[in-house]
Design a protein around this motif. Structure first.
Motif, PDB file in Angstrom:
ATOM      1  N   LYS A 150      80.047  80.766  12.586  1.00 52.08           N
ATOM      2  CA  LYS A 150      79.380  81.638  13.567  1.00 52.08           C
ATOM      3  C   LYS A 150      79.855  81.316  14.980  1.00 52.08           C
ATOM      4  CE  LYS A 150      74.675  83.091  14.846  1.00 52.08           C
ATOM      5  NZ  LYS A 150      74.774  83.089  16.280  1.00 52.08           N
ATOM      6  N   ASN A 151      79.894  80.033  15.334  1.00 53.56           N
ATOM      7  CA  ASN A 151      80.329  79.625  16.668  1.00 53.56           C
ATOM      8  C   ASN A 151      81.785  79.995  16.933  1.00 53.56           C
ATOM      9  OD1 ASN A 151      77.794  78.587  17.203  1.00 53.56           O
ATOM     10  ND2 ASN A 151      78.366  76.477  16.716  1.00 53.56           N
ATOM     11  N   SER A 163      84.070  87.079  20.941  1.00 54.51           N
ATOM     12  CA  SER A 163      82.962  87.457  21.822  1.00 54.51           C
ATOM     13  C   SER A 163      81.886  88.270  21.094  1.00 54.51           C
ATOM     14  CB  SER A 163      83.460  88.241  23.042  1.00 54.51           C
ATOM     15  OG  SER A 163      84.335  87.441  23.800  1.00 54.51           O
ATOM     16  N   ARG A 164      81.909  88.265  19.794  1.00 61.03           N
ATOM     17  CA  ARG A 164      80.859  88.896  18.996  1.00 61.03           C
ATOM     18  C   ARG A 164      79.770  87.854  18.766  1.00 61.03           C
ATOM     19  NH1 ARG A 164      83.256  92.326  13.963  1.00 61.03           N
ATOM     20  NH2 ARG A 164      84.561  93.740  15.133  1.00 61.03           N
ATOM     21  N   LYS A 165      78.564  88.335  18.525  1.00 63.46           N
ATOM     22  CA  LYS A 165      77.451  87.436  18.230  1.00 63.46           C
ATOM     23  C   LYS A 165      76.824  87.858  16.903  1.00 63.46           C
ATOM     24  CE  LYS A 165      76.592  86.358  22.993  1.00 63.46           C
ATOM     25  NZ  LYS A 165      75.655  86.294  24.100  1.00 63.46           N
ATOM     26  N   GLN A 196      82.068  83.680  17.594  1.00 64.27           N
ATOM     27  CA  GLN A 196      81.622  83.965  18.955  1.00 64.27           C
ATOM     28  C   GLN A 196      82.685  83.578  19.974  1.00 64.27           C
ATOM     29  OE1 GLN A 196      77.016  82.927  18.223  1.00 64.27           O
ATOM     30  NE2 GLN A 196      77.615  82.874  20.337  1.00 64.27           N
ATOM     31  N   ASP A 197      83.271  82.390  19.816  1.00 59.50           N
ATOM     32  CA  ASP A 197      84.276  81.913  20.766  1.00 59.50           C
ATOM     33  C   ASP A 197      85.526  82.780  20.766  1.00 59.50           C
ATOM     34  OD1 ASP A 197      82.583  79.837  21.423  1.00 59.50           O
ATOM     35  OD2 ASP A 197      83.681  78.319  20.279  1.00 59.50           O
TER      36      ASP A 197
END
Length: 110
Positions: free
Chosen positions: A30-31, A38-40, A34-35
């Protein structure tokens, strides 16, 4: 070998699982998503994708040892399979071949 299509999110998850190698577990995946994108993604969406990928044979999972920092709970680690790597290779080849068919012209907005 049976060819199974990858959705865009599945492809991203599979790429991250492969890139994290032995450190691929839910939160690290997940992290990294995101990195890098840029999706969450929600943890539920991620788990759904991981379950689909495992069902398709693109990844395997196993539980790690229980740790006191996690209250005695175990982490589920994921690893890409040879079939998963082959699916990524096919996806890459398809996208690359389609990209290279784009004509070298000025596009609207240039």
């Amino acid at each position: 070998m049976k060819h199974t299509q990858l959705g865009e999110f599945e492809e991203l998850v599979l790429l991250v699982v492969g890139s994290l190698h032995q450190n691929a577990y839910s939160i690290s995946i997940k992290n990294e998503l995101q990195d890098k994108t840029s999706r969450k993604p929600s943890i539920g969406a991620l788990h759904s994708a991981l379950n689909r990928l495992e069902k398709k044979g693109f990844i395997n999972s196993h539980e790690g040892g229980a740790t006191s920092e996690r209250g005695g709970r175990r982490k589920r680690f994921y690893e890409i399979t040879a079939f998963g790597r082959k699916a990524l290779d096919q996806s890459y080849e398809l996208r690359s071949s389609l990209y290279h068919t784009l004509p070298q012209v000025n596009y609207v907005g240039d």
